[in-house]
Design a protein around this motif. Structure first.
Motif, mmCIF file in Angstrom:
data_model
loop_
_atom_site.group_PDB
_atom_site.id
_atom_site.type_symbol
_atom_site.label_atom_id
_atom_site.label_comp_id
_atom_site.label_asym_id
_atom_site.label_seq_id
_atom_site.Cartn_x
_atom_site.Cartn_y
_atom_site.Cartn_z
ATOM 1 N N VAL A 36 3.931 7.436 -2.103
ATOM 2 C CA VAL A 36 4.084 6.347 -1.148
ATOM 3 C C VAL A 36 2.370 5.981 -0.867
ATOM 4 N N ASP A 37 2.006 5.038 -1.305
ATOM 5 C CA ASP A 37 0.448 4.610 -1.023
ATOM 6 C C ASP A 37 0.562 3.206 -0.441
ATOM 7 N N MET A 38 0.313 3.305 0.808
ATOM 8 C CA MET A 38 0.190 1.646 1.705
ATOM 9 C C MET A 38 -0.378 1.830 3.094
ATOM 10 N N ARG A 39 -0.550 0.630 3.355
ATOM 11 C CA ARG A 39 -1.245 0.458 4.811
ATOM 12 C C ARG A 39 -0.268 -0.212 5.737
ATOM 13 N N LEU A 40 -0.086 0.325 6.988
ATOM 14 C CA LEU A 40 1.090 -0.071 7.887
ATOM 15 C C LEU A 40 0.105 -0.433 9.264
ATOM 16 N N MET A 41 0.944 -1.359 10.032
ATOM 17 C CA MET A 41 0.258 -1.389 11.419
ATOM 18 C C MET A 41 1.224 -1.349 12.455
ATOM 19 N N ARG A 42 1.285 -0.907 13.779
ATOM 20 C CA ARG A 42 2.010 -0.760 14.796
ATOM 21 C C ARG A 42 1.178 -0.719 15.989
ATOM 22 N N PRO A 43 1.983 -1.065 17.099
ATOM 23 C CA PRO A 43 1.174 -1.093 18.460
ATOM 24 C C PRO A 43 0.964 0.414 18.744
ATOM 25 N N LEU A 44 -0.132 0.276 19.652
ATOM 26 C CA LEU A 44 -0.339 1.862 20.189
ATOM 27 C C LEU A 44 0.722 2.421 20.765
ATOM 28 N N GLN A 45 1.019 3.746 20.549
ATOM 29 C CA GLN A 45 2.198 4.323 20.980
ATOM 30 C C GLN A 45 1.744 5.010 22.304
ATOM 31 N N SER A 46 2.632 4.970 23.373
ATOM 32 C CA SER A 46 2.339 5.558 24.747
ATOM 33 C C SER A 46 3.171 6.579 24.862
ATOM 34 N N GLY A 47 4.509 6.783 24.128
ATOM 35 C CA GLY A 47 5.249 7.959 24.429
ATOM 36 C C GLY A 47 5.260 8.820 23.111
ATOM 37 N N THR A 48 6.471 9.650 23.225
ATOM 38 C CA THR A 48 6.535 10.514 21.949
ATOM 39 C C THR A 48 7.531 9.714 21.073
ATOM 40 N N GLY A 49 7.467 10.328 19.598
ATOM 41 C CA GLY A 49 8.373 9.652 18.801
ATOM 42 C C GLY A 49 7.631 9.571 17.342
ATOM 43 N N PRO A 50 8.224 9.250 16.280
ATOM 44 C CA PRO A 50 7.615 9.060 15.035
ATOM 45 C C PRO A 50 6.452 8.115 14.875
ATOM 46 N N LEU A 51 5.605 8.323 14.348
ATOM 47 C CA LEU A 51 4.787 7.217 13.921
ATOM 48 C C LEU A 51 5.396 6.184 12.704
ATOM 49 N N VAL A 52 5.953 6.980 11.851
ATOM 50 C CA VAL A 52 6.321 6.244 10.665
ATOM 51 C C VAL A 52 7.659 6.994 10.391
ATOM 52 N N THR A 53 8.788 6.195 9.917
ATOM 53 C CA THR A 53 10.005 6.894 9.618
ATOM 54 C C THR A 53 10.198 6.262 8.248
ATOM 55 N N ILE A 54 10.604 7.080 7.314
ATOM 56 C CA ILE A 54 11.212 6.725 5.893
ATOM 57 C C ILE A 54 12.581 6.857 5.604
ATOM 58 N N LYS A 55 13.066 5.897 5.579
ATOM 59 C CA LYS A 55 14.485 5.938 5.174
ATOM 60 C C LYS A 55 14.992 5.314 3.873
ATOM 61 N N LEU A 56 16.250 5.750 3.492
ATOM 62 C CA LEU A 56 16.692 5.269 2.241
ATOM 63 C C LEU A 56 17.343 3.820 2.156
ATOM 64 N N ASP A 57 16.892 2.977 1.517
ATOM 65 C CA ASP A 57 17.508 1.688 1.223
ATOM 66 C C ASP A 57 18.741 1.713 0.226
#
Length: 378
Positions: free
Chosen positions: A115-136
């Motif tokens: 897995v080689d990639m760049r992702l973006m997301r809003p800054l996180q204020s609470g707990t929880g995963p930064l990234v989730t990898i799921k099976l498609d």
């Protein structure tokens, strides 16, 4: 969720402190790999390597450099796997996918996924995963499929597997008829074609409009037709201006006796100097539904802008299209035969299949005998 199918890698605060503006990153954030209870694959290990999270303004940039080891824990040989990688479902740049075609993973076998990639997301204020990898999706040796198929990976992986079987048969036939030296010549040709084939970048946006100010002109499509194709391109027209094609429309007809749910059109562009470039394949909408003998239109309200891989703008003077893939309403896939590609002259222009690239890479790195042994596995 069972333990074997859920793996969480915690990014500790000490590591986060080394990242730029890491004070905006919650140190309790995690990276999760989440698989269903009945998943035919399981996680053996995950090495997050040089993965980094960087706060930039109001966003977080995630550079993932991850090596996964997965096991075939099902009951059938696996030919392909597609993973959905999400940092944020609705944010632009917030999700991507990783596909691994041409697998030969027997029951119990362990195989790598990079897995080689760049992702973006809003800054996180609470707990929880930064990234989730799921099976498609998982594709098995008999072309059956497991998974939610959110990315239409069933269609893609079935097409890749059909191409893989076609190309392996082609190289095995050369080995049988011309021997090892004939096979060597075939792979030397593949190496030369891969290194010399010009590449094209395309930007695709439905409903787009031309953004340059050059005068538009009407561009008629030329088509390459294959005798065994279940769908025939009838006509095509678009508005062209410099390197941009706007509002293309292609009329196609279902020649088969089965319903068609998807058509993919390959594009070959010709510039002012007569050079040809493969611009990739452009899909029909998912709502396509062609009954036997019915005609339909694809690629309406679309804008495409082309440039060479080096960034040079291409002055488009002509476009040739061909049917590169068809999906029937029962999920079966049609692709052009190797002989059709050769006879039409596409073999030197169209991109090689993932399997041909894989076999060519084996030849370059390990030599002819390694390729022969690989072909004998199938």
């Amino acid at each position: 969720m069972s333990t074997r199918n859920r793996l969480a890698a915690v990014l500790f605060a000490g590591a986060l402190a080394a990242w730029p503006q890491s004070d905006a990153v919650d140190p309790r954030s995690t990276l999760h790999i989440t698989l269903p209870e009945d998943s035919p694959i399981s996680v053996v290990s995950a090495d997050w390597g040089e993965s980094r999270a960087t706060a930039r303004g109001g966003a977080m940039v995630l550079d993932l450099r991850t090596s996964l080891s997965l096991r075939n824990s099902g009951q059938a040989k696996i030919r392909g796997v597609t993973l959905l990688v999400e940092a944020q479902d609705v944010t632009p740049g917030g999700k991507a996918s990783v596909a691994v075609p041409s697998l030969d993973a027997g029951v119990g076998d362990v195989f790598p996924v990079r897995v080689d990639m760049r992702l973006m997301r809003p800054l996180q204020s609470g707990t929880g995963p930064l990234v989730t990898i799921k099976l498609d999706g998982v594709l098995f040796d008999d072309l059956s499929f497991y998974g939610p198929n959110e990315l239409n990976s069933r269609r893609s992986m079935r097409a890749w597997e059909m191409e893989a079987r076609r190309d392996r048969q082609y190289f095995k036939a050369i080995l049988e008829s011309r021997g090892p030296e004939g096979l060597r010549e075939a792979f030397l040709s593949s190496v030369a074609a891969l290194s010399s084939r010009p590449r094209m970048d395309v930007r695709f946006a439905r409903g787009g409009r031309a953004t340059n100010f050059e005068a538009e002109h009407e561009l008629q499509f030329a088509f390459l037709r294959f005798p065994d194709s279940p769908v025939d391109p009838i006509s095509g027209v678009a508005r062209a201006s410099g390197s941009e094609i706007r509002a293309p429309r292609i009329d196609v007809k279902n020649r088969s006796k089965r319903g068609v749910s998807y058509v993919e059109i390959g594009w070959i562009l010709k510039d002012r100097n007569g050079r040809q470039f493969l611009a990739g394949s452009v899909p029909s909408s998912d709502g396509l539904d062609l009954a036997p003998g019915q005609t339909g239109k694809i690629l309406e309200s679309t804008s495409l802008r082309f440039s060479s891989a080096s960034g040079r703008i291409v002055d488009i003077q002509g476009v040739t299209g061909y049917v590169s893939q068809v999906e029937f309403d029962n999920g079966e896939i049609w692709i052009p035969s190797r002989s059709s590609l050769n006879q039409s002259g596409l073999q030197g222009v169209a991109a090689p299949s993932p399997e041909e690239q894989r076999l060519t890479n084996i030849y370059v790195k390990k030599g002819l005998e390694a390729v022969i042994q690989e072909l004998r596995k199938f």
